[in-house]
Design an enzyme around this catalytic site. Structure first.
Site, PDB file in Angstrom:
ATOM      1  N   ASN A  91       2.902   4.326  -3.015  1.00 55.72           N
ATOM      2  CA  ASN A  91       2.621   5.163  -4.180  1.00 55.72           C
ATOM      3  C   ASN A  91       2.500   4.353  -5.466  1.00 55.72           C
ATOM      4  O   ASN A  91       1.782   4.760  -6.396  1.00 55.72           O
ATOM      5  CB  ASN A  91       3.684   6.251  -4.328  1.00 55.72           C
ATOM      6  CG  ASN A  91       5.099   5.697  -4.389  1.00 55.72           C
ATOM      7  OD1 ASN A  91       5.368   4.574  -3.947  1.00 55.72           O
ATOM      8  ND2 ASN A  91       6.023   6.475  -4.921  1.00 55.72           N
ATOM      9  N   HIS A 111       0.843  -1.203   0.000  1.00 60.13           N
ATOM     10  CA  HIS A 111       0.000   0.000   0.000  1.00 60.13           C
ATOM     11  C   HIS A 111       0.876   1.250   0.000  1.00 60.13           C
ATOM     12  O   HIS A 111       1.035   1.930   1.011  1.00 60.13           O
ATOM     13  CB  HIS A 111      -0.937  -0.011   1.212  1.00 60.13           C
ATOM     14  CG  HIS A 111      -2.049  -1.001   1.092  1.00 60.13           C
ATOM     15  ND1 HIS A 111      -2.054  -2.210   1.745  1.00 60.13           N
ATOM     16  CD2 HIS A 111      -3.210  -0.959   0.362  1.00 60.13           C
ATOM     17  CE1 HIS A 111      -3.154  -2.878   1.449  1.00 60.13           C
ATOM     18  NE2 HIS A 111      -3.879  -2.150   0.609  1.00 60.13           N
TER      19      HIS A 111
END
Length: 561
Positions: free
Chosen positions: A263, A261
């Site tokens: 960019n 989780h």
């Protein structure tokens, strides 16, 4: 005009004068370098926009502006003033077709567009009969100055030729604005441009974008999408503000150094949402503001994710769980933190929205991001299935966009195997790190978080069969339901359609299905291929475990001498 999946090359602009003093058309000459070098961009003493001289001035200035843009030698204020003047000149262009041809030749000078778009421009193929009367009226009033309105009979339809040329004038100006945006706002590295050429593909390689962008995929992909859909120009998003916002969002995704989780995941989901908008034709069903909200929701949907699940926050009694009363803990934080960021003047990309637009935008983003909470998954699918089973289903736009974002959020098993496998390993790394924390805190292991007892292949097969495949199926049904009427109403629909194989349908249903609209579903083949590979891996893993167990059982007990 705002909904091109890729910006075509600018068409050539040729302006022709007709007057009693000239026997034949005379086109505007191409300005020389000397003329351009001596040009004064002051806008205070320009001729009136509805005069022939204004066209020469506007054309000359446009050429000069493009040259100066390429050199990076022009201020934003000067650029804006000159583009506004050129736009007004284009809006003033009008063909008075209510007069006979002879009368037109003997009247005062009339400006005519002869060619303003490429041969492959969408408007080149538009037929007059395809445009309803009310649409003609709207186009005529929006894109032309009706100088002869008073002379036209009240029941006479506007001439389509005039309207089409006026629309092309609008496209031309819009393309200039888009070129200004891509040139003056933010420069893209060549490696990033190369990777983004495949942005419209289902299995887009976001890992390649991450490498090409120097670890900033959200910055470049987010900017590209908002610019490509015309959101920057439409909602007057200041370029520096947008760049600041995307940089801060990127930083938030990297805050906890999550394996999954992060960019990269945000960029992947945003690109998948773009595919659903662009390649299915969904963007034609949504308004500009709804598209804007959908793209932003995709970019921020996991902002400042902690790398742990909602269940971990609740079981560990984190401050975030206390703040949001154990309900949609992370999703509430993603939304709240993103809007809190936009309250910073340097990052407020919503600063030019009206009060009503802001409320609608905020409501849409909240609905979409909250719908990514997996605890709502089965109820969300059940509600949509029930709705689609009605004789005449009416799908709420917020619920449709929410389902789209949720499906894109869990879509990596529906991508090409090399991408899916890489995502799976990253997600398991994150789960196992959470399991380590749970062990240290004396908490029971969450599902798939025990690194010593997780069957990877079996878990992925179950996830595909019970979560991803049903989700993508319902999503496809919903898209075909809401886009079917749009497709059937126009032969020139931009949606991607496939004919149904009638051999696979019964005789009874053939007439009904022969005209049914279908979208392309590249995820179907990917899901099938990936599930097959996981099943082969599961068989190998089971065989290896059995062999290991057999070896353990065959070891004779040791005896003391």
């Amino acid at each position: 005009m705002r909904r091109y999946s890729a910006m075509p090359e600018q068409g050539a602009l040729t302006i022709v004068r007709r007057s009693s003093s000239r026997s034949k058309a005379e086109s505007c000459p191409t300005p020389t370098d000397e003329q351009l070098d001596s040009l004064d961009l002051d806008t205070e003493h320009l001729p009136a926009v509805d005069t022939p001289d204004a066209c020469d001035k506007a054309a000359l200035r446009l050429r000069y502006l493009l040259r100066q843009l390429n050199r990076g030698e022009i201020s934003a204020e000067t650029l804006q003033k000159n583009l506004q003047y050129a736009a007004k000149v284009l809006e003033a262009v009008y063909i008075d077709e209510t007069k006979p041809a002879v009368a037109r030749q003997q009247s005062a000078p009339t400006l005519v567009f002869r060619r303003l778009a490429d041969e492959d421009d969408e408007l080149s193929e538009v037929q007059p009969d395809a445009v309803p009367p009310e649409v003609r009226e709207w186009l005529a009033s929006t894109f032309t100055r009706q100088l002869a309105t008073a002379k036209r009979k009240s029941d006479e339809k506007p001439k389509f030729r005039s309207v089409a040329h006026a629309i092309r004038a609008g496209i031309f100006v819009d393309r200039i604005y888009r070129r200004v945006t891509s040139t003056a706002l933010m420069q893209f590295p060549q490696d990033v441009i190369r990777v983004l050429k495949t942005l419209d593909e289902w299995s887009f390689d976001v890992f390649a974008l991450h490498e090409a962008s120097g670890g900033a995929p959200v910055k470049y992909l987010g900017y590209e999408l908002l610019n490509r859909y015309g959101m920057i120009h439409k909602f007057k998003v200041p370029p520096t503000t947008l760049e600041n916002f995307l940089n801060r969002i990127e930083e938030g995704y990297c805050k906890f150094h999550n394996p999954y989780h992060n960019n990269l995941h945000a960029a992947d989901v945003a690109q998948t949402v773009h595919y659903m908008l662009c390649q299915t034709g969904l963007m034609n069903w949504l308004s500009d503001l709804e598209i804007f909200a959908t793209l932003v929701a995709a970019v921020v949907h996991d902002y400042e994710h902690t790398g742990t699940t909602n269940n971990f926050h609740v079981m560990s009694g984190s401050d975030t769980a206390l703040l949001y009363n154990d309900r949609a803990v992370l999703e509430n934080h993603h939304i709240s933190a993103a809007f809190r960021l936009m309250r910073d003047e340097e990052c407020n990309l919503l600063q030019n929205l009206s009060r009503e637009e802001f409320r609608e935008f905020r409501t849409l983003v909240i609905d979409m991001v909250l719908a990514t909470d997996m605890s709502f998954h089965f109820q969300q699918l059940k509600n949509m299935r029930s709705l689609l089973s009605l004789a005449e289903p009416t799908v709420d736009k917020s619920k449709a966009a929410s389902l789209i974002l949720h499906c894109c959020d869990i879509s990596h098993p529906a991508k090409r195997w090399d991408l899916h496998h890489r995502w799976t390993m990253s997600l398991l790394d994150e789960f196992f790190l959470q399991g380590d924390k749970e062990r240290d805190l004396g908490l029971p292991f969450s599902p798939l978080c025990d690194r010593n007892n997780t069957l990877v292949a079996e878990s992925q097969i179950g996830f595909i069969e019970f979560i991803v495949e049903p989700s993508m199926g319902v999503c496809a049904d919903m898209l075909e339901c809401i886009l079917g009427p749009l497709h059937s109403s126009s032969k020139n629909s931009t949606s991607s359609a496939e004919p149904i194989n009638e051999e696979s349908t019964g005789t009874k249903d053939r007439n009904e299905n022969s005209s049914k609209f279908k979208i392309r579903k590249p995820w179907v083949a990917c899901l099938s291929d990936n599930k097959k590979i996981w099943k082969e891996q599961a068989a190998k893993d089971a065989e290896a475990r059995a062999k290991q167990e057999e070896e353990n059982n065959s070891v004779p007990p040791t005896t003391e001498e």
